[in-house]
Design a protein around this motif. Structure first.
Motif, PDB file in Angstrom:
ATOM      1  N   ASN A 118      -5.158  -1.359  -4.805  1.00  0.00           N
ATOM      2  CA  ASN A 118      -5.439  -0.391  -5.862  1.00  0.00           C
ATOM      3  C   ASN A 118      -5.183   1.052  -5.455  1.00  0.00           C
ATOM      4  O   ASN A 118      -5.030   1.912  -6.329  1.00  0.00           O
ATOM      5  CB  ASN A 118      -6.897  -0.531  -6.319  1.00  0.00           C
ATOM      6  N   TYR A 119      -5.139   1.313  -4.166  1.00  0.00           N
ATOM      7  CA  TYR A 119      -5.007   2.693  -3.714  1.00  0.00           C
ATOM      8  C   TYR A 119      -3.903   2.830  -2.674  1.00  0.00           C
ATOM      9  O   TYR A 119      -3.694   1.932  -1.850  1.00  0.00           O
ATOM     10  CB  TYR A 119      -6.328   3.187  -3.104  1.00  0.00           C
ATOM     11  N   GLU A 120      -3.238   3.978  -2.700  1.00  0.00           N
ATOM     12  CA  GLU A 120      -2.209   4.278  -1.718  1.00  0.00           C
ATOM     13  C   GLU A 120      -2.844   4.391  -0.330  1.00  0.00           C
ATOM     14  O   GLU A 120      -3.895   5.027  -0.179  1.00  0.00           O
ATOM     15  CB  GLU A 120      -1.499   5.586  -2.062  1.00  0.00           C
ATOM     16  N   LEU A 121      -2.216   3.808   0.669  1.00  0.00           N
ATOM     17  CA  LEU A 121      -2.742   3.903   2.028  1.00  0.00           C
ATOM     18  C   LEU A 121      -2.687   5.334   2.538  1.00  0.00           C
ATOM     19  O   LEU A 121      -3.580   5.785   3.243  1.00  0.00           O
ATOM     20  CB  LEU A 121      -1.957   2.975   2.956  1.00  0.00           C
ATOM     21  N   ILE A 122      -1.629   6.052   2.188  1.00  0.00           N
ATOM     22  CA  ILE A 122      -1.531   7.466   2.573  1.00  0.00           C
ATOM     23  C   ILE A 122      -2.293   8.269   1.526  1.00  0.00           C
ATOM     24  O   ILE A 122      -1.864   8.394   0.378  1.00  0.00           O
ATOM     25  CB  ILE A 122      -0.061   7.919   2.652  1.00  0.00           C
ATOM     26  N   GLU A 123      -3.435   8.797   1.908  1.00  0.00           N
ATOM     27  CA  GLU A 123      -4.379   9.377   0.954  1.00  0.00           C
ATOM     28  C   GLU A 123      -3.810  10.528   0.136  1.00  0.00           C
ATOM     29  O   GLU A 123      -4.184  10.713  -1.028  1.00  0.00           O
ATOM     30  CB  GLU A 123      -5.645   9.833   1.683  1.00  0.00           C
ATOM     31  N   ALA A 210       7.530   2.933  -2.395  1.00  0.00           N
ATOM     32  CA  ALA A 210       6.995   4.143  -3.036  1.00  0.00           C
ATOM     33  C   ALA A 210       6.673   5.233  -2.034  1.00  0.00           C
ATOM     34  O   ALA A 210       6.250   6.330  -2.421  1.00  0.00           O
ATOM     35  CB  ALA A 210       5.746   3.787  -3.833  1.00  0.00           C
ATOM     36  N   SER A 211       6.858   4.952  -0.744  1.00  0.00           N
ATOM     37  CA  SER A 211       6.572   5.909   0.334  1.00  0.00           C
ATOM     38  C   SER A 211       5.091   6.245   0.445  1.00  0.00           C
ATOM     39  O   SER A 211       4.728   7.326   0.908  1.00  0.00           O
ATOM     40  CB  SER A 211       7.390   7.201   0.154  1.00  0.00           C
ATOM     41  N   THR A 212       4.241   5.324   0.026  1.00  0.00           N
ATOM     42  CA  THR A 212       2.804   5.602   0.033  1.00  0.00           C
ATOM     43  C   THR A 212       2.029   4.739   1.023  1.00  0.00           C
ATOM     44  O   THR A 212       0.811   4.896   1.156  1.00  0.00           O
ATOM     45  CB  THR A 212       2.206   5.363  -1.367  1.00  0.00           C
ATOM     46  N   GLY A 213       2.701   3.802   1.695  1.00  0.00           N
ATOM     47  CA  GLY A 213       2.004   2.856   2.553  1.00  0.00           C
ATOM     48  C   GLY A 213       2.286   3.037   4.022  1.00  0.00           C
ATOM     49  O   GLY A 213       2.937   3.998   4.451  1.00  0.00           O
ATOM     50  N   THR A 214       1.816   2.061   4.790  1.00  0.00           N
ATOM     51  CA  THR A 214       2.004   2.119   6.235  1.00  0.00           C
ATOM     52  C   THR A 214       3.479   1.919   6.587  1.00  0.00           C
ATOM     53  O   THR A 214       4.163   1.082   6.004  1.00  0.00           O
ATOM     54  CB  THR A 214       1.153   1.044   6.928  1.00  0.00           C
ATOM     55  N   ASP A 215       3.954   2.735   7.529  1.00  0.00           N
ATOM     56  CA  ASP A 215       5.334   2.644   7.981  1.00  0.00           C
ATOM     57  C   ASP A 215       6.312   2.697   6.809  1.00  0.00           C
ATOM     58  O   ASP A 215       7.342   2.017   6.797  1.00  0.00           O
ATOM     59  CB  ASP A 215       5.550   1.347   8.776  1.00  0.00           C
ATOM     60  N   ALA A 216       5.959   3.471   5.787  1.00  0.00           N
ATOM     61  CA  ALA A 216       6.748   3.495   4.554  1.00  0.00           C
ATOM     62  C   ALA A 216       8.072   4.226   4.736  1.00  0.00           C
ATOM     63  O   ALA A 216       8.238   5.046   5.630  1.00  0.00           O
ATOM     64  CB  ALA A 216       5.950   4.150   3.432  1.00  0.00           C
TER      65      ALA A 216
END
Length: 299
Positions: A118-123, A210-216
């Motif tokens: 539900n939420y982007e890993l990169i805050e 989406a460039s929002t997660g780990t190692d994105a």
């Protein structure tokens, strides 16, 4: 539904019978542990060595196609790993084993961060101003974007319940970067359509795109659907299979049908905007829009 209740059980049985009657594909002969094992052996013996060079070409059987069996537990990841270990060293083998490790990596991340559904890993990306455009979302889902490689990929998903991995990256980039539509919308659609749905891998892959997660992937890396099509479906073979209205187009137009003149459209019987859509967005302009939005969030 309480299937211990006789009425619920009867209703459920009737619904199952209806679903089976209306199915378009008979999966009964291509499921199960025995079939999964045969698929594994065919892959490691015939395609593993060439995996590195073949895995990005959607028109050929260059990937393992084991994901549905892994997803449903018809074969274990350890069995796949062990089967590969018995094969001679090759770049294909090394690359495939890395892909298995990536699968475990995403499972580890999802176990540690279940909130990533539900939420982007990169805050810093949690307040992204995603566009809400139901018309464009619907066209993306239906394979009606006007970009042949995108449309072929989405139609493969809708018709078969599976999509080639390279294409998953391309369509995810298009939705999140070209259309700036929330990655959760794409993840949810994949969850509904994929027969090999795996929450950890799917969520991880969408947040990567989406460039929002780990190692994105870096936010400024935006796949160009035209160049991706030309690179990985050079002759348009895959496009022609899933977008039959373009099957008669010559190679010079198969990736960019919008370059045809009105006269050429008439001759080839492909009228843009009538039996095949014009691009729903200009990629170059969309890229600039995405870079502008993401750059405002960057420190």
């Amino acid at each position: 539904v309480d299937f211990d209740d006789a009425s619920h059980f009867k209703a459920g049985t009737a619904l199952l019978a209806k679903l089976l009657k209306n199915r378009k594909t008979d999966f009964s002969t291509i499921v199960g542990e025995d079939y999964a094992h045969k698929q594994l052996q065919a892959f490691v013996q015939k395609r593993l060595a060439a995996y590195e060079k073949d895995r990005d070409i959607p028109s050929i059987k260059g990937t393992s196609r084991l994901s549905p069996f892994l997803s449903f537990g018809q074969i274990s990841i350890r069995k796949v790993w062990a089967a590969c270990q018995g094969m001679p060293s090759s770049t294909g083998k090394a690359t495939f084993l890395k892909e298995l490790a990536w699968r475990d990596f995403y499972h580890m991340i999802y176990f540690s961060h279940p909130e990533q559904k539900n939420y982007e890993l990169i805050e810093k990306y949690r307040n992204m101003d995603w566009r809400k455009n139901e018309e464009e979302l619907t066209k993306w889902q239906a394979g009606q974007t006007g970009y042949p490689i995108i449309d072929a990929a989405m139609r493969q998903l809708n018709q078969t319940g599976w999509m080639h991995n390279r294409l998953r990256m391309i369509v995810a980039s298009f939705l999140t970067k070209d259309l700036l539509i929330d990655w959760r919308q794409g993840e949810a659609y994949f969850a509904r359509q994929l027969i090999d749905y795996d929450a950890a891998s799917n969520i991880g892959g969408w947040q990567w795109a989406a460039s929002t997660g780990t190692d994105a992937v870096p936010y400024f890396r935006i796949f160009n659907p035209i160049t991706q099509g030309k690179k990985f479906d050079k002759e348009g073979t895959f496009i022609k299979q899933f977008v039959p209205e373009l099957a008669q187009l010559p190679l010079k137009f198969i990736h960019e049908p919008y370059l045809m003149t009105d006269e050429e459209q008439a001759d080839l019987k492909v009228v843009l905007g009538t039996n095949y859509p014009l691009p729903i967005v200009d990629h170059n302009e969309a890229r600039k829009r995405a870079l502008d939005l993401y750059s405002k969030i960057e420190p």
